[in-house]
Enzyme design. Structure first.
Site, PDB file in Angstrom:
ATOM      1  N   HIS A 143       0.820  -1.214   0.000  1.00  0.00           N
ATOM      2  CA  HIS A 143       0.000   0.000   0.000  1.00  0.00           C
ATOM      3  C   HIS A 143       0.853   1.263   0.000  1.00  0.00           C
ATOM      4  CE1 HIS A 143      -3.744   1.903  -0.050  1.00  0.00           C
ATOM      5  NE2 HIS A 143      -4.338   1.366   0.990  1.00  0.00           N
ATOM      6  N   ASP A 158      -2.247   2.155  -4.612  1.00  0.00           N
ATOM      7  CA  ASP A 158      -3.496   2.556  -3.961  1.00  0.00           C
ATOM      8  C   ASP A 158      -4.546   1.470  -4.156  1.00  0.00           C
ATOM      9  OD1 ASP A 158      -2.429   4.976  -3.178  1.00  0.00           O
ATOM     10  OD2 ASP A 158      -3.035   5.982  -5.038  1.00  0.00           O
TER      11      ASP A 158
END
Length: 401
Positions: free
Chosen positions: A372, A376
């Site tokens: 992450h 995204d």
């Protein structure tokens, strides 16, 4: 004249290995370039050939020892075929043969075979090996155990009292982790500690791919000499989705993001000592047939232990197929320095709604674990949807849509 056998160069950045198995014992005849030992590195098993023809001399290290590149493994007496053989010949040794033979045989066994020997109570010296160069395999041991007559079980207790002090028959066994397993454990834990890892899921209707495979599998195999599987479709679909969402194919180096304009796909393959992950280079340029040929070659050589170091280096994205083992759903772990991994699972018929009607379709869960810090959630989901669309409508793969 004795010739030294040294630990060979094992690959870039690899400085040590573990002695996994001795393929030749002192006194055995050895041909030039014939494998005499197997070394386990961080990634694969490497066989060490004899530099000369002659007779195997003394082992300088034992199975399980860690050795550095350039260290002495053993010696080979060049042209000494007649000198080593007479050593064990004296007649008084005949009375000791029953005990000595299993000991020498056990020394040449791999850890997995040695465990099978202990579990089944089989004397390895009485079993004919069907592996490479006549080596004993776990299957050989199991077959010998199943064919033992009931009366033959009587001698076994003589060798097992130490392992069965408990009346309940509870036993424990300690086996040193292989170098490959140690490396897998370290790298997976590093991935968890470093990456901000998250997993997103989707499911895919496999009807179209199954139909295409059923229709063309015979013609495909006849033309290309390899079976048409599902991985060819998934790898090709993944390369297309990676092109649409380049962040999923990128990696983090320091404070920089490295984007790749190529797709080197790491594919998890089963090997005797665990999973290995060879890399399909420039998979975006390969056809489904080319991908299937490459995967088939990797699978065969993984079982033979002949994969090369360079074939498992690099990779920009990984695909792991837990479905072949029956997995319904999982959260795969990223293979650093990659930033994402796709997990495939088993296909099973489930009720789904299509055009307002409940129908039964062959469905598979897909899972993408991603870092992450770089990717995204929107990008991860977009990648997975693009992959799903290509699999549910394989024509997209043909027209690059």
């Amino acid at each position: 004249m004795a010739t030294e056998v040294l630990v060979p160069v094992l690959g870039e950045s690899i400085t040590e290995a573990t002695v996994g198995e001795w393929l030749k014992q002192p006194g055995d005849k050895v041909a030039a370039d014939e494998p005499i030992a197997s070394l386990e590195t961080d990634k694969v098993s490497v066989e060490v050939p004899s530099p000369v023809a002659g007779v195997m001399g003394e082992h300088a290290v034992k199975v399980g020892d860690t050795v550095q590149v350039g260290a002495l493994l053993a010696t080979v007496d060049a042209g000494g075929a007649a000198t080593a053989a007479p050593t064990p010949a004296p007649q008084p040794a005949v009375t000791e043969t029953p005990a000595a033979a299993p000991a020498s045989a056990a020394a040449a066994l791999s850890p997995s075979v040695r465990r099978a020997v202990l579990e089944h109570g089989v004397d390895p010296s009485t079993v004919t090996g069907t592996g490479k160069d006549g080596r004993l395999t776990k299957e050989d041991v199991a077959a010998a155990a199943s064919s033992k007559p009931a009366a033959a079980a009587a001698p076994a207790p003589a060798a097992t009292p130490a392992a069965a002090p408990s009346a309940g028959g509870r036993k424990e066994e300690r086996v040193k982790m292989t170098r490959l397993r140690q490396t897998i454990a370290r790298r997976l834990k590093e991935a968890q500690n470093t990456a901000a890892m998250l997993t997103t899921f989707n499911d895919v209707d496999m009807s179209a791919v199954i139909a295409a495979r059923a229709k063309y599998k015979d013609l495909f195999e006849k033309k290309h000499g390899v079976r048409l599987g599902f991985m060819g479709f998934f790898v090709k679909a993944a390369t297309m989705a990676l092109k649409d969402v380049p962040a999923v194919n990128a990696s983090i180096e320091g404070d920089e993001i490295v984007y790749h304009d190529y797709a080197d796909i790491s594919v998890a393959v089963s090997a005797p000592n665990g999973l290995v992950v060879p890399v399909i280079r420039d998979a975006q340029n390969l056809s489904v047939a080319g991908i299937e040929k490459t995967i088939g070659d990797f699978g065969k050589r993984a079982k033979d232990g002949t994969l090369k170091m360079d074939e498992m280096k690099g990779g920009t994205f990984t695909i792991s197929n837990g479905g072949v083992f029956g997995s319904l759903m999982s959260t795969p772990i990223i293979n650093p320095p990659q930033s994402a991994v796709l997990g495939l699972h088993r296909i099973e018929e489930r009720p789904v709604v299509v055009d307002g009607q409940i129908v039964v379709r062959p469905m598979m869960y897909l899972a993408v674990s991603y870092d992450h810090r770089l990717i995204d959630g929107r990008e991860a989901v977009t990648f997975l949807v693009a992959l799903k669309n290509a699999i549910e409508d394989p024509t997209r793969i043909l027209i690059d849509l």
